[in-house]
Design a protein around this motif. Structure first.
Motif, PDB file in Angstrom:
ATOM      1  N   GLU A   1       2.839  -0.659   8.750  1.00 17.16           N
ATOM      2  CA  GLU A   1       2.735   0.472   7.833  1.00 17.16           C
ATOM      3  C   GLU A   1       1.470   0.405   7.005  1.00 17.16           C
ATOM      4  O   GLU A   1       1.005   1.426   6.493  1.00 17.16           O
ATOM      5  CB  GLU A   1       3.964   0.516   6.921  1.00 17.16           C
ATOM      6  CG  GLU A   1       5.263   0.853   7.653  1.00 17.16           C
ATOM      7  CD  GLU A   1       6.437   0.959   6.705  1.00 17.16           C
ATOM      8  OE1 GLU A   1       6.212   0.769   5.482  1.00 17.16           O
ATOM      9  OE2 GLU A   1       7.553   1.217   7.163  1.00 17.16           O
ATOM     10  N   THR A   2       0.920  -0.771   6.858  1.00 20.16           N
ATOM     11  CA  THR A   2      -0.284  -0.913   6.045  1.00 20.16           C
ATOM     12  C   THR A   2      -1.562  -0.792   6.864  1.00 20.16           C
ATOM     13  O   THR A   2      -2.650  -1.043   6.366  1.00 20.16           O
ATOM     14  CB  THR A   2      -0.272  -2.281   5.337  1.00 20.16           C
ATOM     15  OG1 THR A   2      -0.120  -3.315   6.326  1.00 20.16           O
ATOM     16  CG2 THR A   2       0.878  -2.372   4.352  1.00 20.16           C
ATOM     17  N   THR A   3      -1.440  -0.421   8.140  1.00 22.78           N
ATOM     18  CA  THR A   3      -2.607  -0.271   9.002  1.00 22.78           C
ATOM     19  C   THR A   3      -2.909   1.209   9.232  1.00 22.78           C
ATOM     20  O   THR A   3      -2.008   2.000   9.509  1.00 22.78           O
ATOM     21  CB  THR A   3      -2.370  -0.966  10.358  1.00 22.78           C
ATOM     22  OG1 THR A   3      -2.166  -2.371  10.135  1.00 22.78           O
ATOM     23  CG2 THR A   3      -3.574  -0.793  11.265  1.00 22.78           C
ATOM     24  N   ILE A   4      -4.189   1.568   9.123  1.00 26.88           N
ATOM     25  CA  ILE A   4      -4.622   2.946   9.297  1.00 26.88           C
ATOM     26  C   ILE A   4      -5.609   2.991  10.450  1.00 26.88           C
ATOM     27  O   ILE A   4      -6.582   2.240  10.460  1.00 26.88           O
ATOM     28  CB  ILE A   4      -5.304   3.469   8.018  1.00 26.88           C
ATOM     29  CG1 ILE A   4      -4.366   3.327   6.825  1.00 26.88           C
ATOM     30  CG2 ILE A   4      -5.740   4.912   8.195  1.00 26.88           C
ATOM     31  CD1 ILE A   4      -5.086   3.237   5.519  1.00 26.88           C
TER      32      ILE A   4
ATOM     33  N   VAL B   1     -10.272  11.368   2.200  1.00 30.87           N
ATOM     34  CA  VAL B   1      -8.905  11.286   2.714  1.00 30.87           C
ATOM     35  C   VAL B   1      -8.109  10.407   1.756  1.00 30.87           C
ATOM     36  O   VAL B   1      -8.505   9.271   1.472  1.00 30.87           O
ATOM     37  CB  VAL B   1      -8.877  10.686   4.138  1.00 30.87           C
ATOM     38  CG1 VAL B   1      -7.439  10.600   4.650  1.00 30.87           C
ATOM     39  CG2 VAL B   1      -9.727  11.520   5.080  1.00 30.87           C
ATOM     40  N   GLU B   2      -7.008  10.947   1.225  1.00 28.98           N
ATOM     41  CA  GLU B   2      -6.216  10.250   0.216  1.00 28.98           C
ATOM     42  C   GLU B   2      -5.071   9.487   0.876  1.00 28.98           C
ATOM     43  O   GLU B   2      -4.201  10.091   1.513  1.00 28.98           O
ATOM     44  CB  GLU B   2      -5.660  11.244  -0.798  1.00 28.98           C
ATOM     45  CG  GLU B   2      -6.714  12.122  -1.466  1.00 28.98           C
ATOM     46  CD  GLU B   2      -7.704  11.315  -2.291  1.00 28.98           C
ATOM     47  OE1 GLU B   2      -7.308  10.254  -2.816  1.00 28.98           O
ATOM     48  OE2 GLU B   2      -8.864  11.749  -2.419  1.00 28.98           O
ATOM     49  N   ILE B   3      -5.085   8.171   0.739  1.00 25.90           N
ATOM     50  CA  ILE B   3      -4.077   7.325   1.392  1.00 25.90           C
ATOM     51  C   ILE B   3      -3.463   6.401   0.347  1.00 25.90           C
ATOM     52  O   ILE B   3      -4.102   5.454  -0.117  1.00 25.90           O
ATOM     53  CB  ILE B   3      -4.719   6.496   2.524  1.00 25.90           C
ATOM     54  CG1 ILE B   3      -5.379   7.426   3.550  1.00 25.90           C
ATOM     55  CG2 ILE B   3      -3.672   5.605   3.202  1.00 25.90           C
ATOM     56  CD1 ILE B   3      -6.122   6.713   4.647  1.00 25.90           C
TER      57      ILE B   3
ATOM     58  N   VAL C   1     -11.094  -4.793   8.363  1.00 31.79           N
ATOM     59  CA  VAL C   1     -10.850  -4.367   9.743  1.00 31.79           C
ATOM     60  C   VAL C   1      -9.800  -5.270  10.375  1.00 31.79           C
ATOM     61  O   VAL C   1      -9.916  -6.497  10.347  1.00 31.79           O
ATOM     62  CB  VAL C   1     -12.151  -4.404  10.557  1.00 31.79           C
ATOM     63  CG1 VAL C   1     -11.874  -4.139  12.033  1.00 31.79           C
ATOM     64  CG2 VAL C   1     -13.150  -3.383  10.017  1.00 31.79           C
ATOM     65  N   VAL C   2      -8.773  -4.652  10.966  1.00 37.14           N
ATOM     66  CA  VAL C   2      -7.695  -5.389  11.624  1.00 37.14           C
ATOM     67  C   VAL C   2      -7.935  -5.460  13.129  1.00 37.14           C
ATOM     68  O   VAL C   2      -7.694  -6.492  13.767  1.00 37.14           O
ATOM     69  CB  VAL C   2      -6.334  -4.719  11.333  1.00 37.14           C
ATOM     70  CG1 VAL C   2      -5.205  -5.436  12.071  1.00 37.14           C
ATOM     71  CG2 VAL C   2      -6.066  -4.700   9.832  1.00 37.14           C
TER      72      VAL C   2
ATOM     73  N   LEU D   1      -7.750  -0.241  10.104  1.00 32.20           N
ATOM     74  CA  LEU D   1      -8.068  -0.804   8.793  1.00 32.20           C
ATOM     75  C   LEU D   1      -6.793  -1.162   8.056  1.00 32.20           C
ATOM     76  O   LEU D   1      -5.768  -0.486   8.200  1.00 32.20           O
ATOM     77  CB  LEU D   1      -8.843   0.213   7.958  1.00 32.20           C
ATOM     78  CG  LEU D   1     -10.180   0.711   8.522  1.00 32.20           C
ATOM     79  CD1 LEU D   1     -10.729   1.818   7.625  1.00 32.20           C
ATOM     80  CD2 LEU D   1     -11.173  -0.425   8.640  1.00 32.20           C
ATOM     81  N   ARG D   2      -6.869  -2.223   7.276  1.00 32.05           N
ATOM     82  CA  ARG D   2      -5.761  -2.531   6.370  1.00 32.05           C
ATOM     83  C   ARG D   2      -5.838  -1.560   5.210  1.00 32.05           C
ATOM     84  O   ARG D   2      -6.904  -1.368   4.612  1.00 32.05           O
ATOM     85  CB  ARG D   2      -5.836  -3.965   5.889  1.00 32.05           C
ATOM     86  CG  ARG D   2      -4.678  -4.357   4.949  1.00 32.05           C
ATOM     87  CD  ARG D   2      -4.657  -5.843   4.699  1.00 32.05           C
ATOM     88  NE  ARG D   2      -4.412  -6.562   5.945  1.00 32.05           N
ATOM     89  CZ  ARG D   2      -5.121  -7.621   6.341  1.00 32.05           C
ATOM     90  NH1 ARG D   2      -6.116  -8.072   5.594  1.00 32.05           N
ATOM     91  NH2 ARG D   2      -4.840  -8.237   7.476  1.00 32.05           N
ATOM     92  N   GLN D   3      -4.717  -0.945   4.880  1.00 27.13           N
ATOM     93  CA  GLN D   3      -4.708   0.021   3.785  1.00 27.13           C
ATOM     94  C   GLN D   3      -5.100  -0.678   2.486  1.00 27.13           C
ATOM     95  O   GLN D   3      -4.468  -1.649   2.068  1.00 27.13           O
ATOM     96  CB  GLN D   3      -3.334   0.659   3.627  1.00 27.13           C
ATOM     97  CG  GLN D   3      -3.273   1.705   2.527  1.00 27.13           C
ATOM     98  CD  GLN D   3      -1.932   2.409   2.490  1.00 27.13           C
ATOM     99  OE1 GLN D   3      -1.255   2.525   3.502  1.00 27.13           O
ATOM    100  NE2 GLN D   3      -1.548   2.875   1.317  1.00 27.13           N
ATOM    101  N   PRO D   4      -6.155  -0.208   1.821  1.00 25.17           N
ATOM    102  CA  PRO D   4      -6.586  -0.863   0.583  1.00 25.17           C
ATOM    103  C   PRO D   4      -5.588  -0.616  -0.549  1.00 25.17           C
ATOM    104  O   PRO D   4      -4.940   0.427  -0.603  1.00 25.17           O
ATOM    105  CB  PRO D   4      -7.941  -0.217   0.283  1.00 25.17           C
ATOM    106  CG  PRO D   4      -7.907   1.083   1.016  1.00 25.17           C
ATOM    107  CD  PRO D   4      -7.047   0.884   2.225  1.00 25.17           C
ATOM    108  N   ALA D   5      -5.486  -1.588  -1.422  1.00 27.59           N
ATOM    109  CA  ALA D   5      -4.569  -1.465  -2.554  1.00 27.59           C
ATOM    110  C   ALA D   5      -5.162  -0.521  -3.586  1.00 27.59           C
ATOM    111  O   ALA D   5      -6.375  -0.490  -3.796  1.00 27.59           O
ATOM    112  CB  ALA D   5      -4.302  -2.833  -3.165  1.00 27.59           C
ATOM    113  N   PRO D   6      -4.305   0.246  -4.283  1.00 27.46           N
ATOM    114  CA  PRO D   6      -4.800   1.142  -5.343  1.00 27.46           C
ATOM    115  C   PRO D   6      -5.466   0.346  -6.460  1.00 27.46           C
ATOM    116  O   PRO D   6      -5.119  -0.789  -6.707  1.00 27.46           O
ATOM    117  CB  PRO D   6      -3.530   1.852  -5.818  1.00 27.46           C
ATOM    118  CG  PRO D   6      -2.538   1.681  -4.725  1.00 27.46           C
ATOM    119  CD  PRO D   6      -2.860   0.379  -4.059  1.00 27.46           C
TER     120      PRO D   6
END
Length: 360
Positions: free
Chosen positions: A17-20, A189-191, A320-321, A355-360
């Protein structure tokens, strides 16, 4: 089979879920006249479009930049394309390109006006071979920065074409010609409360010109515009930029000013995940110098051979994953999506980066 190929088979729900997954695809979604792309999509009988849809469904990007899709003001073709996918994209963005927008001037210097090469960017009709973004995450169109109108002469470090010491084709043309042959957009793009900025573009081919090297110089400066953006010379530096699209040039083989893309790949603020494929590696051109596994286009039957021309280059701060090019080896079951000759979807291959979803 490489691990990347195994990951590629996973649908969005099966990935972390944390991968985009961010991707670009120079799929040939341009036709001979306005409205024909929509006709072919709706017909459900165009084998090329069927193959393109199969590739997108298989790779399942979360964000996809298409760099050769005809533009229409209502976005009807883009919406129809999305609707034919197994999982249609809830967010879409497109805007008018320079391609096919006539100038009334003799842009190619052949003594005639009104031809495809006399537009702001090559195009047989307005919108021919434009660009679009499909996303599973929100796009705020009100915050898109459209650099498409940026004049070529205004790009920092631009080198404008000359012939026998005079501006080519004329100073009048160079005073009004934008550097972008299709489009240059900064798309937020808002993630999950974090903004990723797509620096999306589709550059002109660096060939099909004369000793003035009009297309080669323009291709180089289409990259130079992004360098200026990343250097802060064109306004605020975008948040978490990802340079993405078809640069139409590579650092080792083919025509064009290779130093341009080489300098971009060497920038300390970007990273090159070096997406690879088994198909590209097996289809290597023996006279080429670059790594064939990195190639993204298959022009083996004519032209320059196989080249790396499409790129996804995330900011260095992003993690990068995984990464890959959808160009399966001939014995890979997924190769059937590309037809018996591996080219049913055209010469270009989809390039993706996880990509690993970056933390807010």
């Amino acid at each position: 089979m490489r691990v990347a190929a195994l990951v590629l088979l996973l649908p969005p729900a099966a990935r972390a879920e944390t991968t985009i997954r961010i991707a670009t695809y120079a799929a040939p979604l341009s036709r001979d006249g306005p409205g024909l792309l929509l006709r072919d999509i709706l017909s459900g009988e165009d084998p090329q479009i069927t193959a393109i849809l199969g590739v997108i469904d298989h790779v399942a990007p979360d964000v996809l930049v298409l760099t050769d899709i005809d533009y229409d003001a209502g976005g009807a073709a883009l919406a129809a394309l999305s609707d034919r996918l197994q999982h249609p994209y809830p967010y879409r963005f497109t805007a008018a390109p320079n391609a096919g927008r006539q100038t009334g001037l003799d842009v190619d210097g052949n003594g005639r006006t009104g031809e495809a090469r006399d537009a702001l960017g090559y195009g047989r009709f307005f919108g021919d071979g434009g660009m679009a973004v499909l996303s599973r995450y929100p796009i705020d169109a009100t915050k898109v920065r459209d650099l498409t109108p940026t004049l070529w002469r205004d790009v920092p470090g631009a080198v404008l074409p000359t012939l026998d010491g005079a501006p080519f084709p004329s100073q009048q043309v160079l005073d009004v010609l934008p550097v972008s042959s299709a489009s240059h957009w900064i798309v937020p793009v808002e993630i999950g409360g974090v903004t990723l900025s797509l620096l999306a573009f589709s550059a002109t081919s660096p060939v099909f010109d004369g000793p003035e090297d009009f297309n080669g110089l323009r291709n180089r400066d289409e990259l130079r515009l992004w360098e200026a953006v990343l250097d802060g010379a064109m306004g605020p530096v975008p948040e978490r930029p990802i340079l993405i699209g078809n640069a139409n040039v590579e650092p080792f083989d083919g025509d064009g000013l290779r130093d341009g893309i080489a300098e971009v790949l060497a920038r300390p603020d970007l990273q090159d995940p070096a997406p690879r494929s088994e198909g590209g590696e097996q289809a290597a051109n023996p006279d080429h110098h670059g790594d064939p596994a990195l190639d993204t286009a298959d022009w083996s039957d004519d032209g320059p051979g196989n080249l790396r021309v499409s790129y996804v280059l995330p900011a260095r701060a992003l993690t990068v994953v995984d990464a890959g090019v959808f160009w399966p080896a001939p014995d890979d079951p997924a190769a059937g999506l590309l037809g018996d000759d591996q080219r049913a979807a055209g010469p270009h291959h989809l390039v993706w980066v996880d990509l690993r979803q970056p933390a807010p």
